[in-house]
Scaffold this motif. Sequence first.
Motif, PDB file in Angstrom:
ATOM      1  N   ARG A  53       0.831  -1.202   0.000  1.00 54.38           N
ATOM      2  CA  ARG A  53       0.000   0.000   0.000  1.00 54.38           C
ATOM      3  C   ARG A  53       0.862   1.247   0.000  1.00 54.38           C
ATOM      4  NH1 ARG A  53      -1.296   4.178   2.550  1.00 54.38           N
ATOM      5  NH2 ARG A  53       0.036   3.677   4.284  1.00 54.38           N
ATOM      6  N   GLU A  54       1.944   1.254   0.803  1.00 49.23           N
ATOM      7  CA  GLU A  54       2.835   2.409   0.854  1.00 49.23           C
ATOM      8  C   GLU A  54       3.540   2.624  -0.484  1.00 49.23           C
ATOM      9  OE1 GLU A  54       5.510   2.179   4.168  1.00 49.23           O
ATOM     10  OE2 GLU A  54       3.884   1.773   5.586  1.00 49.23           O
ATOM     11  N   LEU A  55       3.972   1.548  -1.114  1.00 50.15           N
ATOM     12  CA  LEU A  55       4.624   1.677  -2.422  1.00 50.15           C
ATOM     13  C   LEU A  55       3.643   2.193  -3.474  1.00 50.15           C
ATOM     14  CD1 LEU A  55       6.770  -1.572  -2.369  1.00 50.15           C
ATOM     15  CD2 LEU A  55       7.604   0.775  -2.212  1.00 50.15           C
ATOM     16  N   LEU A  56       2.403   1.724  -3.414  1.00 45.60           N
ATOM     17  CA  LEU A  56       1.396   2.238  -4.343  1.00 45.60           C
ATOM     18  C   LEU A  56       1.104   3.714  -4.073  1.00 45.60           C
ATOM     19  CD1 LEU A  56      -1.078  -0.784  -4.407  1.00 45.60           C
ATOM     20  CD2 LEU A  56       0.266   0.057  -6.339  1.00 45.60           C
ATOM     21  N   ALA A  57       1.085   4.106  -2.806  1.00 47.84           N
ATOM     22  CA  ALA A  57       0.848   5.515  -2.460  1.00 47.84           C
ATOM     23  C   ALA A  57       1.978   6.388  -3.006  1.00 47.84           C
ATOM     24  CB  ALA A  57       0.718   5.670  -0.950  1.00 47.84           C
ATOM     25  N   MET A  58       3.221   5.882  -2.954  1.00 40.66           N
ATOM     26  CA  MET A  58       4.349   6.640  -3.510  1.00 40.66           C
ATOM     27  C   MET A  58       4.200   6.812  -5.022  1.00 40.66           C
ATOM     28  SD  MET A  58       7.436   5.022  -1.184  1.00 40.66           S
ATOM     29  CE  MET A  58       8.611   5.177  -2.486  1.00 40.66           C
ATOM     30  N   ALA A  59       3.499   5.861  -5.675  1.00 34.65           N
ATOM     31  CA  ALA A  59       3.266   5.952  -7.114  1.00 34.65           C
ATOM     32  C   ALA A  59       1.997   6.755  -7.430  1.00 34.65           C
ATOM     33  CB  ALA A  59       3.146   4.547  -7.699  1.00 34.65           C
ATOM     34  N   GLY A  60       1.306   7.256  -6.385  1.00 31.84           N
ATOM     35  CA  GLY A  60       0.124   8.078  -6.595  1.00 31.84           C
ATOM     36  C   GLY A  60      -1.178   7.311  -6.585  1.00 31.84           C
ATOM     37  N   ILE A  61      -1.150   6.067  -6.125  1.00 28.48           N
ATOM     38  CA  ILE A  61      -2.367   5.260  -6.070  1.00 28.48           C
ATOM     39  C   ILE A  61      -2.729   5.079  -4.609  1.00 28.48           C
ATOM     40  CG2 ILE A  61      -3.401   3.040  -6.656  1.00 28.48           C
ATOM     41  CD1 ILE A  61      -1.086   2.897  -8.796  1.00 28.48           C
ATOM     42  N   GLU A  62      -3.789   5.756  -4.161  1.00 23.17           N
ATOM     43  CA  GLU A  62      -4.213   5.707  -2.768  1.00 23.17           C
ATOM     44  C   GLU A  62      -5.242   4.600  -2.569  1.00 23.17           C
ATOM     45  OE1 GLU A  62      -3.076   7.405  -0.131  1.00 23.17           O
ATOM     46  OE2 GLU A  62      -1.613   8.419  -1.402  1.00 23.17           O
ATOM     47  N   VAL A  63      -4.844   3.568  -1.863  1.00 20.04           N
ATOM     48  CA  VAL A  63      -5.746   2.467  -1.513  1.00 20.04           C
ATOM     49  C   VAL A  63      -5.421   2.038  -0.094  1.00 20.04           C
ATOM     50  CG1 VAL A  63      -6.087   1.582  -3.847  1.00 20.04           C
ATOM     51  CG2 VAL A  63      -4.200   0.748  -2.495  1.00 20.04           C
ATOM     52  N   ALA A  64      -6.354   1.337   0.529  1.00 22.22           N
ATOM     53  CA  ALA A  64      -6.130   0.808   1.873  1.00 22.22           C
ATOM     54  C   ALA A  64      -5.426  -0.546   1.770  1.00 22.22           C
ATOM     55  CB  ALA A  64      -7.461   0.642   2.606  1.00 22.22           C
ATOM     56  N   ALA A  65      -4.735  -0.914   2.822  1.00 24.06           N
ATOM     57  CA  ALA A  65      -4.047  -2.200   2.848  1.00 24.06           C
ATOM     58  C   ALA A  65      -5.056  -3.345   2.733  1.00 24.06           C
ATOM     59  CB  ALA A  65      -3.220  -2.342   4.128  1.00 24.06           C
ATOM     60  N   ASP A  66      -6.252  -3.180   3.298  1.00 18.49           N
ATOM     61  CA  ASP A  66      -7.290  -4.214   3.188  1.00 18.49           C
ATOM     62  C   ASP A  66      -7.748  -4.389   1.740  1.00 18.49           C
ATOM     63  OD1 ASP A  66      -7.279  -4.870   5.845  1.00 18.49           O
ATOM     64  OD2 ASP A  66      -8.961  -3.568   6.360  1.00 18.49           O
ATOM     65  N   THR A  67      -7.779  -3.284   0.991  1.00 16.61           N
ATOM     66  CA  THR A  67      -8.159  -3.363  -0.419  1.00 16.61           C
ATOM     67  C   THR A  67      -7.105  -4.129  -1.199  1.00 16.61           C
ATOM     68  OG1 THR A  67      -9.296  -1.242  -0.229  1.00 16.61           O
ATOM     69  CG2 THR A  67      -8.790  -2.012  -2.456  1.00 16.61           C
ATOM     70  N   VAL A  68      -5.837  -3.881  -0.893  1.00 18.18           N
ATOM     71  CA  VAL A  68      -4.752  -4.609  -1.556  1.00 18.18           C
ATOM     72  C   VAL A  68      -4.863  -6.094  -1.223  1.00 18.18           C
ATOM     73  CG1 VAL A  68      -2.254  -4.873  -1.732  1.00 18.18           C
ATOM     74  CG2 VAL A  68      -3.239  -2.599  -1.554  1.00 18.18           C
ATOM     75  N   ARG A  69      -5.155  -6.401   0.049  1.00 17.23           N
ATOM     76  CA  ARG A  69      -5.283  -7.796   0.468  1.00 17.23           C
ATOM     77  C   ARG A  69      -6.434  -8.467  -0.275  1.00 17.23           C
ATOM     78  NH1 ARG A  69      -8.705 -10.362   3.343  1.00 17.23           N
ATOM     79  NH2 ARG A  69      -9.643  -8.475   4.154  1.00 17.23           N
ATOM     80  N   ARG A  70      -7.613  -7.809  -0.351  1.00 16.13           N
ATOM     81  CA  ARG A  70      -8.752  -8.383  -1.050  1.00 16.13           C
ATOM     82  C   ARG A  70      -8.455  -8.575  -2.538  1.00 16.13           C
ATOM     83  NH1 ARG A  70     -12.354  -4.449  -0.515  1.00 16.13           N
ATOM     84  NH2 ARG A  70     -11.718  -3.608   1.462  1.00 16.13           N
ATOM     85  N   PHE A  71      -7.790  -7.574  -3.143  1.00 19.40           N
ATOM     86  CA  PHE A  71      -7.413  -7.681  -4.547  1.00 19.40           C
ATOM     87  C   PHE A  71      -6.511  -8.886  -4.762  1.00 19.40           C
ATOM     88  CE2 PHE A  71      -4.197  -6.716  -7.819  1.00 19.40           C
ATOM     89  CZ  PHE A  71      -5.017  -6.601  -8.928  1.00 19.40           C
ATOM     90  N   TYR A  72      -5.547  -9.063  -3.882  1.00 17.79           N
ATOM     91  CA  TYR A  72      -4.623 -10.191  -4.010  1.00 17.79           C
ATOM     92  C   TYR A  72      -5.363 -11.513  -3.860  1.00 17.79           C
ATOM     93  CZ  TYR A  72      -0.577 -13.175  -3.359  1.00 17.79           C
ATOM     94  OH  TYR A  72       0.349 -14.163  -3.494  1.00 17.79           O
ATOM     95  N   ARG A  73      -6.211 -11.609  -2.863  1.00 18.56           N
ATOM     96  CA  ARG A  73      -6.919 -12.867  -2.598  1.00 18.56           C
ATOM     97  C   ARG A  73      -7.911 -13.211  -3.718  1.00 18.56           C
ATOM     98  NH1 ARG A  73      -3.643 -14.009   1.170  1.00 18.56           N
ATOM     99  NH2 ARG A  73      -4.080 -13.607   3.340  1.00 18.56           N
ATOM    100  N   GLU A  74      -8.613 -12.214  -4.254  1.00 18.60           N
ATOM    101  CA  GLU A  74      -9.666 -12.472  -5.222  1.00 18.60           C
ATOM    102  C   GLU A  74      -9.176 -12.508  -6.666  1.00 18.60           C
ATOM    103  OE1 GLU A  74     -12.952  -9.787  -4.651  1.00 18.60           O
ATOM    104  OE2 GLU A  74     -12.983 -10.163  -2.484  1.00 18.60           O
ATOM    105  N   VAL A  75      -8.133 -11.752  -6.998  1.00 14.94           N
ATOM    106  CA  VAL A  75      -7.721 -11.636  -8.387  1.00 14.94           C
ATOM    107  C   VAL A  75      -6.437 -12.413  -8.668  1.00 14.94           C
ATOM    108  CG1 VAL A  75      -7.029 -10.002 -10.194  1.00 14.94           C
ATOM    109  CG2 VAL A  75      -8.852  -9.405  -8.610  1.00 14.94           C
ATOM    110  N   ILE A  76      -5.449 -12.276  -7.819  1.00 15.00           N
ATOM    111  CA  ILE A  76      -4.138 -12.856  -8.098  1.00 15.00           C
ATOM    112  C   ILE A  76      -4.017 -14.282  -7.597  1.00 15.00           C
ATOM    113  CG2 ILE A  76      -1.670 -12.649  -7.669  1.00 15.00           C
ATOM    114  CD1 ILE A  76      -2.099  -9.610  -7.513  1.00 15.00           C
ATOM    115  N   GLU A  77      -4.349 -14.491  -6.339  1.00  9.42           N
ATOM    116  CA  GLU A  77      -4.142 -15.795  -5.730  1.00  9.42           C
ATOM    117  C   GLU A  77      -5.111 -16.822  -6.307  1.00  9.42           C
ATOM    118  OE1 GLU A  77      -5.271 -16.413  -1.533  1.00  9.42           O
ATOM    119  OE2 GLU A  77      -3.134 -16.773  -1.231  1.00  9.42           O
ATOM    120  N   GLU A  78      -4.596 -18.003  -6.524  1.00  2.62           N
ATOM    121  CA  GLU A  78      -5.442 -19.086  -7.003  1.00  2.62           C
ATOM    122  C   GLU A  78      -6.408 -19.479  -5.899  1.00  2.62           C
ATOM    123  OE1 GLU A  78      -5.483 -20.533 -10.056  1.00  2.62           O
ATOM    124  OE2 GLU A  78      -4.061 -18.991 -10.653  1.00  2.62           O
TER     125      GLU A  78
END
Length: 136
Positions: A53-78
Amino acid sequence: MSGIAAAEGRTQRFAEAVRNFAGVPPKRFAGLLPHRDGIAELRQKGASFGMIRELLAMAGIEVAADTVRRFYREVIEEPRAGAKRSPKRERAATPPLLHTPAPAAPAPPSVVIPTPPATAEQPRSRGPRIADPRNL
């Protein structure tokens, strides 16, 4: 004749539009989808969702850590096998016995066991036990 040709032309244009349709991007994780590979690589390197989340914020993308976790679990992880919860099983009325009880020895016939007299008490209801004010 021109009616049949026009219908065929419309059918061909529709078929071409279907082939060229790329799909509607999901709105839920639209900001994270372009960074999917980077997030997956960071997780493989052991980065926490907060760090991502912090690295994304440095790139200008503001998201919560929970959103990153949900994205990873639902989209990336098998999907994990057995990840779905099974329906709750009903408990048995009595717990299973860990050992078989020894048979009770029969009382000698000369011994008489007195039984307490039956009282006219009402059966207790389930709930908190409240002191009877008459016994205080």
